[in-house]
Design an enzyme around this catalytic site. Structure first.
Site, PDB file in Angstrom:
ATOM      1  N   TYR A   1       0.826  -1.213   0.000  1.00  9.87           N
ATOM      2  CA  TYR A   1       0.000   0.000   0.000  1.00  9.87           C
ATOM      3  C   TYR A   1       0.862   1.266   0.000  1.00  9.87           C
ATOM      4  O   TYR A   1       0.460   2.299  -0.515  1.00  9.87           O
ATOM      5  CB  TYR A   1      -0.942  -0.019   1.207  1.00  9.87           C
TER       6      TYR A   1
ATOM      7  N   LYS B   1      -3.653   8.110   3.078  1.00 12.93           N
ATOM      8  CA  LYS B   1      -4.844   7.835   3.890  1.00 12.93           C
ATOM      9  C   LYS B   1      -4.659   8.299   5.330  1.00 12.93           C
ATOM     10  O   LYS B   1      -5.602   8.766   5.975  1.00 12.93           O
ATOM     11  CB  LYS B   1      -5.176   6.342   3.846  1.00 12.93           C
TER      12      LYS B   1
END
Length: 256
Positions: A154, A161
């Protein structure tokens, strides 16, 4: 008109395909009494085709959240379809390929900056652009993926995020005096178009299937969409700066 969102006017971003969380939000919102306006960028004709699959065809506005002119003109474009907004859904995220799949140490700043602009800063930008249309009682809801941990593959999207989650708390602080809430839904992994663009995404799938306390479907966007609708409704009038996990309970577990 009846339903959880009866009479509400919503702006929903991020509808690209009918497998997106945003599409499920728009569909359920209409079924629960809301008027929905969509935004799209780049593949506007595709979004317009997808919009016709909703219970009621929804108007589509072109919006590039990194374009100051688009943001400045958003309120006027929305007013062509509804006279105000009660809720805004931010379902926007993008990172160049160098920022995903294990390239954390090598991704250049230019690519990281793009990821942060589109995926993090745009949450504030969208809220501010919609603010002239909103009244006390309104809500902004965004979508995140639990950023309290570092996830395989990720990489910089995880950093983006984390910034999004912080931005939502600051937005809650600054919009609170105006009576407007800001909350996020942290969904578990779903086979959306965004997920398919992440190299090695199957690692998430395997982990959730093995460890989530509740059965987790990789193809069912409705649980996350329902959480968004609840936060947009009048049933959470004093909740802001919150992150609601819709992940089968995975986040509650310790390391294996």
């Amino acid at each position: 008109m009846s339903g959880l969102l009866a009479g509400k006017r919503l702006l929903v971003t991020g509808v690209i395909t009918d497998s997106s969380i945003a599409f499920s939000v728009a569909k359920l919102a209409q079924e629960n009494g809301a008027q929905v306006v969509l935004t799209g960028y780049g593949r506007l004709s595709l979004v317009q085709r997808i919009a016709k699959r909703l219970p009621e065809p929804a108007p589509v506005i072109e919006l590039d959240v990194t374009n100051p002119e688009h943001l400045a003109g958003l309120a006027d474009k929305v007013r062509e379809h509804v006279d105000g907004l009660d809720g805004v859904v931010h379902s926007i995220g993008f990172a160049p390929q160098s920022c995903l799949g294990g390239g954390f140490l090598d991704a250049p700043w230019e690519d990281v900056a793009t990821a942060l602009h589109v995926s993090t800063y745009s949450y504030k930008s969208l809220a501010v652009a919609a603010l002239p249309l909103m009244q006390p009682g309104g809500a902004v809801v965004g979508l995140t993926f639990d950023a309290t941990k570092a996830w395989p593959v990720y990489d910089w999207m995880g950093v983006a995020k984390a910034g999004l989650e912080s931005a939502s708390r600051y937005l809650a602080m600054h919009l609170g005096p105006k009576g407007i809430r800001s909350n996020l839904v942290a969904a578990g992994p779903l086979r959306t178009m965004a997920a398919k663009s992440i190299p090695g995404f199957e690692k998430f799938e395997e982990s959730w299937a093995e460890r989530a306390p509740l059965p987790w479907s990789l193809t069912d966007q409705e649980p996350a969409a329902r959480a968004c609708l609840a936060l947009l409704s009048d049933w959470f009038p004093a909740t802001t700066g919150e992150i609601v996990h819709v992940d089968g309970g995975y986040h509650a577990l310790g390391a294996a």
